[in-house]
Design an enzyme around this catalytic site. Structure first.
Site: not given
Ligand code: AHR
Length: 781
Positions: A232, A24, A356-357
């Site tokens: 995120c 990321e 994503n979550e």
């Molecule tokens: O890995 C850091 C963050 O943690 C990521 O962006 C998110 O998916 C999680 O909350």
């Protein structure tokens, strides 16, 4: 005698693509990191949306003898809207400072410089210098600004409005760790854009490519897959793909870099999109990892906004088009776009993540549209659902329920927890149904980069490997620029000239290099001791209440000790925005009930209630209206490191609540207005005498044993190999005399893998697993 017997022919789980990576662009992982561009704000696109302190001149300075302005009329490309106009006197300079703390330039290395200029001037000279902090010239070159020297405009058909590209190579004559790019102009008026400086020595020598040291560190791990682009970063943003702060929309990241939009990165900086989807796929290919892209599911959990269901088709089509882009023939629309970018062969994508979550029904209403369309058109693609940011709770259950309902292939789980949580939850996946959706542990880490964190993660990985329901796992986050930290811990740290491999990196690498194709059974003797780590008396201790950026009031507070049946009435509390923690009682009891009324007058969130408080660093926290007023969570805090042990969605309003907390030993229940919200047990950590897993590699005909010793004693073990003859042992060990040791830039190899070879006699091997060590042994013929 302690023994481990490996039953080499008794396979019980295909390990497939178990260990991989998660990339990321957080902590300037891409821009200012893996993407080797040395110029910051190269196209003058930085703005306040990216970060409140940014503007279009961020990263740039100028000499006094000139004027400059940012213009938007007739840009080189509609997506690349801003450029710099300068009115120069002779020897006017514009200066780029690079990323913090400056540009790293190394003696004898070469650099690719390029710039776009539009001007009516003739016979003017441009000097390009790289100058160190003490004004030493580290590299210099010059070019006459004339169409004859420009890159043939026919090779850049996408550029319009009279812009010409000039490029040249610089050779460094000095090394500097904090240099600047200085461009010196002759008198005249010039429009300038896309000022770029790359080392020519990039990963695999690709022009305008990736930082070699970082990419090679990833490649040498031999990851089986790479999840990207977030995090995120994927889902946090607006729903309109042309917005500056849009969610990550892959189609907008393609094409020549000059034509890509600049975006806000939700980690509060700018993303050039120099690494876009095409580059992510190429990186996966170059490091030997299967691509695992994650797309937003049309719902932003940070803001609780979703695309109207009647418009979801556009988003679903984007997912289908991505698969065509990755895998389609060159005669398909998106396959041709891939081919035109330089990759006619498919990328053979097998996995796709949707979401994503995400938390909340908004996502799960939209998920089936993606799922059904992908399943119908591409039945072989494995579809991954998502289960929120915690290892438990409402979001987690919603993700799993949705995955079971629609038949997702996997569920993406994320959690960041204390080492103690990992030690207490080694068997987290043992009871999962191996015939249902599988687990993709897409983000996890224990809080910290010490050797102890790495040891605990290694122990946990032995259980991940054995759990039949676990298919994929990757540590997170992967990269961090030391000068731009958004999130700690991280697997690989870097500054502008070197990288730092953490103990956590070494553990991941040891497990990846020694994964194997199939898990095989083992049995032990005299190795089954379970060692408790605490002499726990339950959750007695302090109880306190603090506001979470709010004003409010707490009244009618009562505490009942269920041992003595004594009920105490406690004082009212005024909650103010100083977030003061108000101790309400310190109790020896581990069986009690606390009740109080609460009303918020101002602010967005709610309360933090602490219980079982041993000191400032160890307690259970009940967050009522936490994380942007979305959560009603219980968090176990050990040595300042939190692990979420219960999660419910809850939005606190400016109304009266009656809150109740019940504690019995380590069992905690919370009630809001008489309704049970959290109901969980805070489990205590314990140690297994050794953490063990074994596998075979059908490709190399080897047998692999991984053993983690978390105890302070060396363990001498006889290893018996039942079945195939094995004569050689290749051992990798990670060990440190101190559990709190870390690798640092001054001492990067403080903790590093050591290797040795040995022989095996009659399929028996005697080995001493050092105290506090991670070990892999590959047995070969
Ligand atoms: O890995 C850091 C963050 O943690 C990521 O962006 C998110 O998916 C999680 O909350």
């Amino acid at each position: 005698m302690k023994t481990i017997t490996i039953h080499q022919n008794d396979t019980y789980k295909e390990l497939g693509d178990l260990y991989g990576l998660f990339f990321e662009d957080i902590n300037h992982a891409a821009d200012g990191g893996l993407y080797a561009e040395l110029i910051q704000n190269r196209s003058f696109e930085y703005c306040e949306t990216d970060h409140p302190d940014y503007n279009h001149f961020t990263g740039w300075d100028k000499s006094a003898n000139m004027t400059w302005s940012i213009e938007t009329q007739n840009p080189m490309h509609p997506e690349n809207k801003h450029y710099l106009k300068i009115h120069a006197s002779n020897d006017s300079q514009i200066i780029n400072n690079g990323y913090t703390p400056g540009i790293y330039i190394e003696k004898d290395k070469t650099y690719d410089f390029s710039i776009y200029i539009r001007t009516n001037e003739a016979n003017k000279n441009l000097k390009i210098n790289i100058i160190s902090k003490d004004n030493t010239i580290c590299a210099e070159n010059s070019i006459e600004i004339t169409p004859q020297n420009a890159v043939n405009p026919n090779t850049l058909p996408f550029i319009s409005n009279g812009w010409l590209k000039y490029d040249l190579e610089l050779t460094a004559i000095h090394t500097s760790y904090e240099s600047k790019l200085v461009l010196t102009f002759d008198e005249g008026e010039y429009d300038i854009d896309m000022v770029s400086l790359f080392p020519t020595d990039t990963f695999m020598g690709k022009k305008g490519g990736l930082r070699r040291d970082i990419a090679e560190a990833l490649k040498e791990m031999k990851p089986k897959f790479m999840r990207f682009p977030g995090g995120c970063l994927t889902h946090d943003g607006s729903l309109n793909d042309t917005d500056r702060d849009s969610m990550y929309r892959w189609k907008r990241t393609l094409g020549p870099i000059e034509t890509r939009p600049a975006w806000r990165n939700n980690w509060r900086y700018n993303q050039t999109l120099g690494i876009g989807y095409y580059e992510y796929f190429c990186l996966c290919e170059d490091i030997g990892a299967k691509p695992l892209p994650v797309l937003p599911g049309g719902f932003n959990p940070h803001k609780g906004i979703g695309v109207p269901i009647e418009d979801i088709d556009i988003w679903v089509q984007e997912a289908l088009d991505l698969i065509e882009f990755a895998n389609g023939d060159v005669d398909t629309k998106w396959g041709k776009i891939r081919s035109d970018m330089g990759h006619s062969e498919p990328f053979n994508m097998e996995y796709i993540g949707i979401g994503n979550e995400e938390i909340g029904d908004g996502f799960f209403e939209r998920y089936p549209y993606f799922h059904n369309a992908i399943r119908e058109k591409y039945p072989d693609i494995k579809i991954i659902n998502t289960a929120g940011p915690f290892a438990v709770g409402e979001g987690y259950d919603a993700g799993w329920n949705s995955a079971k309902k629609y038949g997702s292939d996997m569920v993406d789980e994320h959690y960041y927890s204390s080492p103690e949580w990992f030690l207490a939850n080694m068997h987290h996946y043992d009871d999962f149904d191996e015939n249902g959706p599988k687990v993709f542990l897409g983000e996890y880490a224990s809080w910290g980069n010490t050797f102890y964190n790495a040891l605990v993660e290694a122990a946990y990985m032995t259980h991940l490997e054995k759990a039949k329901a676990v298919s994929l796992a990757c540590y997170a986050p992967m990269l961090c620029n030391v000068n731009y930290v958004n999130w700690k811990p991280d697997m690989l740290w870097f500054n502008n000239h070197t990288i730092l491999k953490t103990p956590n990196y070494h553990v991941q690498k040891m497990f990846m290099l020694n994964q194997g194709t199939d898990a095989v059974k083992y049995s032990t003797s005299n190795l089954d001791e379970i060692i408790p780590l605490t002499d726990d008396k339950g959750l007695c201790g302090g109880i306190s209440i603090a506001g979470n950026d709010i004003c409010g009031k707490i009244w009618d507070v009562s505490f009942t000790d269920n041992h003595t049946h004594e009920k105490k009435t406690l004082a009212d509390i005024v909650i103010s925005t100083d977030n003061k923690d108000n101790l309400i009682i310190d109790t020896d009891s581990n069986d009690y009930k606390l009740e109080f009324s609460f009303k918020r007058y101002e602010g967005r969130k709610g309360l933090k209630i602490y219980l079982g408080k041993k000191n400032e660093h160890n307690a259970i926290q009940w967050e009522f209206g936490g994380w942007d007023n979305w959560d009603c969570n219980l968090t176990s805090i050990v040595n300042d490191r939190g692990s979420t042990i219960s999660h419910r969605i809850f939005h606190v309003e400016d109304i009266e609540y009656r809150l109740c907390l019940e504690v019995k030993n380590r069992h905690i229940r919370t009630y809001v207005n008489g309704v049970l919200y959290n109901d969980t047990v805070d489990t205590m950590p314990e140690l297994e005498e050794l953490y063990i897993t074994s596998s075979i590699d059908k490709n190399t005909h080897e047998t692999i044993l991984k053993v983690v010793n978390l105890t302070g004693e060396a363990k001498n073990v006889t290893i018996n190999l039942e079945g195939e003859i094995r004569e050689k042992a290749h051992i990798m060990t990670l060990v440190s005399p101190s559990l709190s040791a870390e690798n640092t830039f001054d001492n990067p190899n403080n903790i590093s893998i050591s290797e040795s070879k040995d022989t095996v006699n009659n399929n028996t091997f005697n080995y001493t697993f050092e105290a506090h060590s991670v070990n892999t042994i590959r047995f070969a013929r």
